[in-house]
Design a protein around this motif. Structure first.
Motif, PDB file in Angstrom:
ATOM      1  N   GLU A 112      13.123   0.936 -13.236  1.00 45.27           N
ATOM      2  CA  GLU A 112      12.736  -0.475 -13.189  1.00 45.27           C
ATOM      3  C   GLU A 112      11.323  -0.628 -12.663  1.00 45.27           C
ATOM      4  O   GLU A 112      10.540  -1.468 -13.141  1.00 45.27           O
ATOM      5  CB  GLU A 112      13.720  -1.255 -12.305  1.00 45.27           C
ATOM      6  CG  GLU A 112      15.094  -1.449 -12.929  1.00 45.27           C
ATOM      7  CD  GLU A 112      16.018  -2.285 -12.057  1.00 45.27           C
ATOM      8  OE1 GLU A 112      15.596  -2.699 -10.951  1.00 45.27           O
ATOM      9  OE2 GLU A 112      17.164  -2.529 -12.479  1.00 45.27           O
ATOM     10  N   ARG A 113      10.972   0.190 -11.674  1.00 50.82           N
ATOM     11  CA  ARG A 113       9.640   0.107 -11.072  1.00 50.82           C
ATOM     12  C   ARG A 113       8.545   0.434 -12.094  1.00 50.82           C
ATOM     13  O   ARG A 113       7.441  -0.109 -12.029  1.00 50.82           O
ATOM     14  CB  ARG A 113       9.575   1.089  -9.890  1.00 50.82           C
ATOM     15  CG  ARG A 113       8.339   0.992  -9.007  1.00 50.82           C
ATOM     16  CD  ARG A 113       8.355  -0.291  -8.170  1.00 50.82           C
ATOM     17  NE  ARG A 113       7.251  -0.281  -7.207  1.00 50.82           N
ATOM     18  CZ  ARG A 113       7.384  -0.066  -5.904  1.00 50.82           C
ATOM     19  NH1 ARG A 113       8.588   0.169  -5.396  1.00 50.82           N
ATOM     20  NH2 ARG A 113       6.340  -0.102  -5.113  1.00 50.82           N
ATOM     21  N   THR A 114       8.857   1.319 -13.045  1.00 47.91           N
ATOM     22  CA  THR A 114       7.869   1.692 -14.060  1.00 47.91           C
ATOM     23  C   THR A 114       7.976   0.826 -15.319  1.00 47.91           C
ATOM     24  O   THR A 114       7.189   1.001 -16.251  1.00 47.91           O
ATOM     25  CB  THR A 114       8.045   3.162 -14.476  1.00 47.91           C
ATOM     26  OG1 THR A 114       9.336   3.350 -15.050  1.00 47.91           O
ATOM     27  CG2 THR A 114       7.883   4.085 -13.278  1.00 47.91           C
ATOM     28  N   VAL A 131      19.183   5.064  -7.343  1.00 48.00           N
ATOM     29  CA  VAL A 131      17.784   5.325  -7.010  1.00 48.00           C
ATOM     30  C   VAL A 131      16.987   5.568  -8.291  1.00 48.00           C
ATOM     31  O   VAL A 131      15.862   5.079  -8.444  1.00 48.00           O
ATOM     32  CB  VAL A 131      17.663   6.516  -6.049  1.00 48.00           C
ATOM     33  CG1 VAL A 131      16.193   6.872  -5.816  1.00 48.00           C
ATOM     34  CG2 VAL A 131      18.344   6.210  -4.721  1.00 48.00           C
ATOM     35  N   ALA A 132      17.571   6.323  -9.230  1.00 46.16           N
ATOM     36  CA  ALA A 132      16.901   6.562 -10.514  1.00 46.16           C
ATOM     37  C   ALA A 132      16.680   5.255 -11.263  1.00 46.16           C
ATOM     38  O   ALA A 132      15.607   5.033 -11.847  1.00 46.16           O
ATOM     39  CB  ALA A 132      17.729   7.527 -11.361  1.00 46.16           C
ATOM     40  N   ALA A 133      17.686   4.391 -11.261  1.00 44.22           N
ATOM     41  CA  ALA A 133      17.550   3.097 -11.937  1.00 44.22           C
ATOM     42  C   ALA A 133      16.421   2.285 -11.315  1.00 44.22           C
ATOM     43  O   ALA A 133      15.658   1.615 -12.022  1.00 44.22           O
ATOM     44  CB  ALA A 133      18.871   2.332 -11.866  1.00 44.22           C
ATOM     45  N   TRP A 134      16.298   2.347  -9.985  1.00 39.59           N
ATOM     46  CA  TRP A 134      15.202   1.648  -9.311  1.00 39.59           C
ATOM     47  C   TRP A 134      13.858   2.206  -9.772  1.00 39.59           C
ATOM     48  O   TRP A 134      12.924   1.444 -10.042  1.00 39.59           O
ATOM     49  CB  TRP A 134      15.354   1.783  -7.798  1.00 39.59           C
ATOM     50  CG  TRP A 134      14.206   1.176  -7.055  1.00 39.59           C
ATOM     51  CD1 TRP A 134      14.052  -0.140  -6.713  1.00 39.59           C
ATOM     52  CD2 TRP A 134      13.027   1.853  -6.611  1.00 39.59           C
ATOM     53  NE1 TRP A 134      12.838  -0.317  -6.076  1.00 39.59           N
ATOM     54  CE2 TRP A 134      12.193   0.889  -6.003  1.00 39.59           C
ATOM     55  CE3 TRP A 134      12.597   3.177  -6.665  1.00 39.59           C
ATOM     56  CZ2 TRP A 134      10.955   1.208  -5.453  1.00 39.59           C
ATOM     57  CZ3 TRP A 134      11.362   3.501  -6.125  1.00 39.59           C
ATOM     58  CH2 TRP A 134      10.553   2.523  -5.524  1.00 39.59           C
ATOM     59  N   ALA A 144       5.972  11.329 -12.171  1.00 40.88           N
ATOM     60  CA  ALA A 144       6.887  12.185 -12.934  1.00 40.88           C
ATOM     61  C   ALA A 144       7.573  11.397 -14.047  1.00 40.88           C
ATOM     62  O   ALA A 144       7.750  11.899 -15.164  1.00 40.88           O
ATOM     63  CB  ALA A 144       7.927  12.806 -11.998  1.00 40.88           C
ATOM     64  N   VAL A 145       7.955  10.153 -13.754  1.00 45.35           N
ATOM     65  CA  VAL A 145       8.573   9.321 -14.797  1.00 45.35           C
ATOM     66  C   VAL A 145       7.576   9.043 -15.913  1.00 45.35           C
ATOM     67  O   VAL A 145       7.951   8.972 -17.099  1.00 45.35           O
ATOM     68  CB  VAL A 145       9.108   8.012 -14.181  1.00 45.35           C
ATOM     69  CG1 VAL A 145       9.607   7.063 -15.271  1.00 45.35           C
ATOM     70  CG2 VAL A 145      10.240   8.308 -13.207  1.00 45.35           C
TER      71      VAL A 145
END
Length: 236
Positions: free
Chosen positions: A104-106, A98-101, A36-37
């Motif tokens: 960062e993951r992407t 959680v959104a920030a994680w 989704a991101v």
């Protein structure tokens, strides 16, 4: 104007370090959130707005670089909203952490990021007005919207079993998957609060932003693995 949106749930268990031995149970949900991101990045926005439910201390705007952590859950892990130097005095609410994680993951670098913590009890009309304001003008804006469905789907759910939960969630899922802003705007705020559906207010901010944008939705995940409704959708 709103050019894309991603809707994701915000349980801290999305973060593998928090989930620990149960991390693999949410692998499918985690992958859908990352997909989704990717929808947001593909839209090439000028600005990304991250929305999520927040308590009193986390409500309001959070600038790029605002920091959060999962230390209250016993995990030594810090996150930052977007790139750049740490900013702001307050800590990100859990939903935005959680959104920030996820970002960062992407390796998010497609656009500047700002956060907004939304009170769960905020009236629908105020949510819609906030969304219209955030997406107003000619700037290309994308939304990452964090929030869970009802927490009353099973006897072991955080809110225990409520027979109204499944119907409420079904309506929300249809609206999110179809990018149906009118249906999102019509969600019953009082019922959502009783069912502990923390995503209602952020979803209605999205509804205001998406009015007339002509976006099409796709449901990427639907489930209630712990008696809580978790849904992922992409609007583009």
């Amino acid at each position: 104007m709103l050019v894309a949106a991603a809707v994701c749930p915000c349980p801290p268990l999305l973060v593998p370090e928090v989930a620990a031995g149960a991390a693999s149970e949410l692998d499918g949900l985690r992958a859908a959130c990352l997909d989704a991101v990717a929808v947001l990045a593909a839209a090439r926005p000028d600005r990304l707005v991250v929305l999520g439910p927040a308590g009193l201390r986390g409500r309001g705007p959070h600038p790029q670089g605002a920091t959060g952590s999962f230390r209250s859950l016993g995990v030594d892990l810090d996150v930052r909203l977007g790139q750049g130097d740490p900013a702001g005095e307050g800590e990100l609410p859990q939903s935005l952490a959680v959104a920030a994680w996820l970002l960062e993951r992407t390796g998010w670098a497609a656009a500047p990021v700002e956060g907004l913590g939304v009170g769960e009890e905020l009236e629908a009309e105020r949510c819609l007005a906030a969304g219209r304001e955030l997406a107003g003008g000619t700037e290309r804006v994308a939304f990452l919207v964090m929030g869970d469905g009802s927490a009353c789907r099973t006897l072991k759910a955080p809110g225990y079993l409520d027979e109204r939960a499944e119907s409420f969630d079904a309506g929300a899922v249809r609206a999110l998957g179809a990018a149906d802003t009118a249906a999102l705007a019509a969600l019953d705020a009082e019922l959502a609060y009783e069912l502990k559906a923390a995503g209602r207010a952020p979803w209605q901010v999205l509804a205001g932003a998406g009015e007339g944008a002509g976006l099409h939705g796709q449901l990427l995940y639907e489930g209630a693995p712990y008696g809580v409704g978790y849904y992922v959708a992409g609007w583009s």
